[in-house]
Design a protein around this motif. Sequence first.
Motif, PDB file in Angstrom:
ATOM      1  N   PHE A 107       0.862  -1.184   0.000  1.00  0.00           N
ATOM      2  CA  PHE A 107       0.000   0.000   0.000  1.00  0.00           C
ATOM      3  C   PHE A 107       0.895   1.229   0.000  1.00  0.00           C
ATOM      4  CE2 PHE A 107      -2.319   3.225   2.628  1.00  0.00           C
ATOM      5  CZ  PHE A 107      -3.321   3.521   1.708  1.00  0.00           C
ATOM      6  N   ARG A 108       0.725   2.062  -1.009  1.00  0.00           N
ATOM      7  CA  ARG A 108       1.543   3.288  -1.142  1.00  0.00           C
ATOM      8  C   ARG A 108       3.032   2.994  -0.991  1.00  0.00           C
ATOM      9  NH1 ARG A 108      -2.302   7.297   2.384  1.00  0.00           N
ATOM     10  NH2 ARG A 108      -4.055   7.237   0.947  1.00  0.00           N
ATOM     11  N   ASP A 109       3.499   2.039  -1.766  1.00  0.00           N
ATOM     12  CA  ASP A 109       4.914   1.664  -1.804  1.00  0.00           C
ATOM     13  C   ASP A 109       5.449   1.129  -0.478  1.00  0.00           C
ATOM     14  OD1 ASP A 109       5.137   2.388  -4.507  1.00  0.00           O
ATOM     15  OD2 ASP A 109       5.418   4.491  -3.954  1.00  0.00           O
ATOM     16  N   ARG A 110       4.568   0.627   0.360  1.00  0.00           N
ATOM     17  CA  ARG A 110       4.970   0.097   1.665  1.00  0.00           C
ATOM     18  C   ARG A 110       4.382  -1.302   1.826  1.00  0.00           C
ATOM     19  NH1 ARG A 110       3.749   3.618   7.083  1.00  0.00           N
ATOM     20  NH2 ARG A 110       4.284   2.049   8.634  1.00  0.00           N
ATOM     21  N   LEU A 111       5.196  -2.274   2.205  1.00  0.00           N
ATOM     22  CA  LEU A 111       4.698  -3.623   2.460  1.00  0.00           C
ATOM     23  C   LEU A 111       3.935  -3.602   3.778  1.00  0.00           C
ATOM     24  CD1 LEU A 111       7.820  -5.762   1.503  1.00  0.00           C
ATOM     25  CD2 LEU A 111       5.878  -5.105   0.062  1.00  0.00           C
ATOM     26  N   ILE A 112       2.687  -4.127   3.746  1.00  0.00           N
ATOM     27  CA  ILE A 112       1.862  -4.056   4.959  1.00  0.00           C
ATOM     28  C   ILE A 112       1.354  -5.409   5.443  1.00  0.00           C
ATOM     29  CG2 ILE A 112       1.170  -1.684   4.479  1.00  0.00           C
ATOM     30  CD1 ILE A 112      -1.666  -2.845   3.774  1.00  0.00           C
ATOM     31  N   GLY A 113       1.420  -6.446   4.619  1.00  0.00           N
ATOM     32  CA  GLY A 113       0.888  -7.724   5.051  1.00  0.00           C
ATOM     33  C   GLY A 113       1.009  -8.808   4.001  1.00  0.00           C
ATOM     34  N   VAL A 114       0.325  -9.916   4.263  1.00  0.00           N
ATOM     35  CA  VAL A 114       0.370 -11.105   3.412  1.00  0.00           C
ATOM     36  C   VAL A 114      -1.034 -11.682   3.310  1.00  0.00           C
ATOM     37  CG1 VAL A 114       1.359 -13.413   3.141  1.00  0.00           C
ATOM     38  CG2 VAL A 114       2.685 -11.619   4.254  1.00  0.00           C
ATOM     39  N   THR A 115      -1.383 -12.153   2.121  1.00  0.00           N
ATOM     40  CA  THR A 115      -2.666 -12.832   1.930  1.00  0.00           C
ATOM     41  C   THR A 115      -2.447 -14.081   1.085  1.00  0.00           C
ATOM     42  OG1 THR A 115      -4.996 -12.468   1.388  1.00  0.00           O
ATOM     43  CG2 THR A 115      -3.380 -11.505  -0.114  1.00  0.00           C
ATOM     44  N   ASN A 116      -3.380 -15.017   1.171  1.00  0.00           N
ATOM     45  CA  ASN A 116      -3.207 -16.271   0.439  1.00  0.00           C
ATOM     46  C   ASN A 116      -4.535 -16.986   0.247  1.00  0.00           C
ATOM     47  OD1 ASN A 116      -3.630 -18.636   2.468  1.00  0.00           O
ATOM     48  ND2 ASN A 116      -2.419 -17.135   3.588  1.00  0.00           N
ATOM     49  N   VAL A 117      -4.508 -17.961  -0.646  1.00  0.00           N
ATOM     50  CA  VAL A 117      -5.621 -18.916  -0.791  1.00  0.00           C
ATOM     51  C   VAL A 117      -5.036 -20.313  -0.904  1.00  0.00           C
ATOM     52  CG1 VAL A 117      -7.325 -17.371  -1.841  1.00  0.00           C
ATOM     53  CG2 VAL A 117      -5.717 -18.589  -3.318  1.00  0.00           C
ATOM     54  N   LYS A 118      -5.819 -21.293  -0.408  1.00  0.00           N
ATOM     55  CA  LYS A 118      -5.433 -22.706  -0.498  1.00  0.00           C
ATOM     56  C   LYS A 118      -6.618 -23.504  -1.005  1.00  0.00           C
ATOM     57  CE  LYS A 118      -2.275 -22.441   3.399  1.00  0.00           C
ATOM     58  NZ  LYS A 118      -2.002 -22.867   4.766  1.00  0.00           N
ATOM     59  N   SER A 119      -6.352 -24.411  -1.904  1.00  0.00           N
ATOM     60  CA  SER A 119      -7.381 -25.314  -2.400  1.00  0.00           C
ATOM     61  C   SER A 119      -7.775 -26.280  -1.292  1.00  0.00           C
ATOM     62  CB  SER A 119      -6.857 -26.104  -3.596  1.00  0.00           C
ATOM     63  OG  SER A 119      -7.748 -27.160  -3.921  1.00  0.00           O
ATOM     64  N   LEU A 120      -9.072 -26.495  -1.134  1.00  0.00           N
ATOM     65  CA  LEU A 120      -9.572 -27.469  -0.159  1.00  0.00           C
ATOM     66  C   LEU A 120     -10.025 -28.757  -0.841  1.00  0.00           C
ATOM     67  CD1 LEU A 120     -11.517 -25.154   2.324  1.00  0.00           C
ATOM     68  CD2 LEU A 120      -9.239 -26.150   2.567  1.00  0.00           C
ATOM     69  N   GLU A 121      -9.695 -28.888  -2.134  1.00  0.00           N
ATOM     70  CA  GLU A 121     -10.125 -30.063  -2.887  1.00  0.00           C
ATOM     71  C   GLU A 121      -8.933 -30.924  -3.302  1.00  0.00           C
ATOM     72  OE1 GLU A 121     -13.208 -29.210  -5.864  1.00  0.00           O
ATOM     73  OE2 GLU A 121     -13.301 -27.224  -4.952  1.00  0.00           O
ATOM     74  N   MET A 122      -9.049 -32.210  -3.030  1.00  0.00           N
ATOM     75  CA  MET A 122      -7.991 -33.166  -3.343  1.00  0.00           C
ATOM     76  C   MET A 122      -7.651 -33.119  -4.838  1.00  0.00           C
ATOM     77  SD  MET A 122      -6.167 -35.591  -1.889  1.00  0.00           S
ATOM     78  CE  MET A 122      -6.979 -36.496  -0.608  1.00  0.00           C
ATOM     79  N   GLY A 123      -6.363 -32.941  -5.130  1.00  0.00           N
ATOM     80  CA  GLY A 123      -5.891 -33.005  -6.509  1.00  0.00           C
ATOM     81  C   GLY A 123      -6.200 -31.794  -7.365  1.00  0.00           C
ATOM     82  N   LYS A 124      -6.731 -30.729  -6.783  1.00  0.00           N
ATOM     83  CA  LYS A 124      -7.054 -29.535  -7.571  1.00  0.00           C
ATOM     84  C   LYS A 124      -6.199 -28.359  -7.114  1.00  0.00           C
ATOM     85  CE  LYS A 124     -11.668 -30.656  -9.050  1.00  0.00           C
ATOM     86  NZ  LYS A 124     -13.039 -30.192  -9.180  1.00  0.00           N
ATOM     87  N   SER A 125      -5.666 -27.650  -8.092  1.00  0.00           N
ATOM     88  CA  SER A 125      -4.879 -26.468  -7.782  1.00  0.00           C
ATOM     89  C   SER A 125      -5.796 -25.357  -7.277  1.00  0.00           C
ATOM     90  CB  SER A 125      -4.145 -25.979  -9.035  1.00  0.00           C
ATOM     91  OG  SER A 125      -5.079 -25.432  -9.954  1.00  0.00           O
ATOM     92  N   ALA A 126      -5.187 -24.318  -6.737  1.00  0.00           N
ATOM     93  CA  ALA A 126      -5.979 -23.174  -6.269  1.00  0.00           C
ATOM     94  C   ALA A 126      -6.793 -22.563  -7.417  1.00  0.00           C
ATOM     95  CB  ALA A 126      -5.073 -22.127  -5.634  1.00  0.00           C
ATOM     96  N   ALA A 127      -6.239 -22.551  -8.608  1.00  0.00           N
ATOM     97  CA  ALA A 127      -6.952 -21.984  -9.758  1.00  0.00           C
ATOM     98  C   ALA A 127      -8.110 -22.857 -10.225  1.00  0.00           C
ATOM     99  CB  ALA A 127      -5.981 -21.750 -10.914  1.00  0.00           C
ATOM    100  N   GLN A 128      -8.081 -24.165  -9.926  1.00  0.00           N
ATOM    101  CA  GLN A 128      -9.112 -25.098 -10.381  1.00  0.00           C
ATOM    102  C   GLN A 128     -10.166 -25.412  -9.329  1.00  0.00           C
ATOM    103  OE1 GLN A 128      -6.423 -28.305 -11.182  1.00  0.00           O
ATOM    104  NE2 GLN A 128      -6.320 -27.843 -13.384  1.00  0.00           N
ATOM    105  N   ALA A 129      -9.870 -25.190  -8.070  1.00  0.00           N
ATOM    106  CA  ALA A 129     -10.764 -25.602  -6.986  1.00  0.00           C
ATOM    107  C   ALA A 129     -12.018 -24.743  -6.917  1.00  0.00           C
ATOM    108  CB  ALA A 129     -10.026 -25.528  -5.653  1.00  0.00           C
ATOM    109  N   SER A 130     -13.127 -25.359  -6.525  1.00  0.00           N
ATOM    110  CA  SER A 130     -14.359 -24.595  -6.344  1.00  0.00           C
ATOM    111  C   SER A 130     -14.466 -24.040  -4.924  1.00  0.00           C
ATOM    112  CB  SER A 130     -15.583 -25.455  -6.670  1.00  0.00           C
ATOM    113  OG  SER A 130     -15.659 -26.550  -5.784  1.00  0.00           O
ATOM    114  N   VAL A 131     -13.657 -24.569  -3.991  1.00  0.00           N
ATOM    115  CA  VAL A 131     -13.646 -24.075  -2.608  1.00  0.00           C
ATOM    116  C   VAL A 131     -12.211 -23.728  -2.232  1.00  0.00           C
ATOM    117  CG1 VAL A 131     -14.215 -24.563  -0.202  1.00  0.00           C
ATOM    118  CG2 VAL A 131     -15.602 -25.575  -2.023  1.00  0.00           C
ATOM    119  N   LEU A 132     -12.025 -22.480  -1.799  1.00  0.00           N
ATOM    120  CA  LEU A 132     -10.713 -22.006  -1.373  1.00  0.00           C
ATOM    121  C   LEU A 132     -10.758 -21.530   0.071  1.00  0.00           C
ATOM    122  CD1 LEU A 132      -9.605 -19.842  -4.452  1.00  0.00           C
ATOM    123  CD2 LEU A 132      -8.800 -22.140  -3.839  1.00  0.00           C
TER     124      LEU A 132
END
Length: 196
Positions: free
Chosen positions: A74-99
């Motif tokens: 934010f405004r050229d300053r690092l302020i935090g971290v965010t993420n997503v994880k797949s909750l479905e067996m064998g599916k990437s984060a981009a393919q999963a229907s539940v994250l």
Amino acid sequence: MRSETPVNQWEFSAYQVSLQPIAQVHQMQMRAWRNQPEIRQQMLDTALISEEQQLAWFKKASYDPKQLHWIVQFRDRLIGVTNVKSLEMGKSAAQASVLEPGLYIGDHTYQNNIIAFAPSLAMYDFCFAHFRVQQFRAVVKSSNTQAMKYNEKLGYQIISQGDVCVLELNYNQYTEQTAILRQLLSRERKATNVKR
């Protein structure tokens, strides 16, 4: 499931913040934030993270298609971290229907501030638009009242309560509940001229 190359190539900006894939250069800052007592005590694993543990986690997470992590700026300053994880067996984060999402704002200036919503809004918008996600499922300690209120403002509904609560959010709940927040954070910052 492991990739031969780093999996997170997505970089985007919205709501006044930029989300960039985490890199090795961010690891010491991320570790310092994660080890802050007020952040650590809200994690499911409350142990202090060593430098070796942080770097080992980074090497593993970078090549795991089931999870994507971004550093928040934010405004050229690092302020935090965010993420997503797949909750479905064998599916990437981009393919999963539940994250499962995750977020912590490490910079004290922006904790309990409207800007703290910006990374989640940017990430959710991106995931709903570009991935196959239909639902986000958050896991929050019931004692973490701040996170419970935060998730409620995003539109989450509690589906299971105990020491750990499970909350779910779909696209319609999200867009309806966050309309005002998204509008406020989408405003252009007005330049102020100060003369001395």
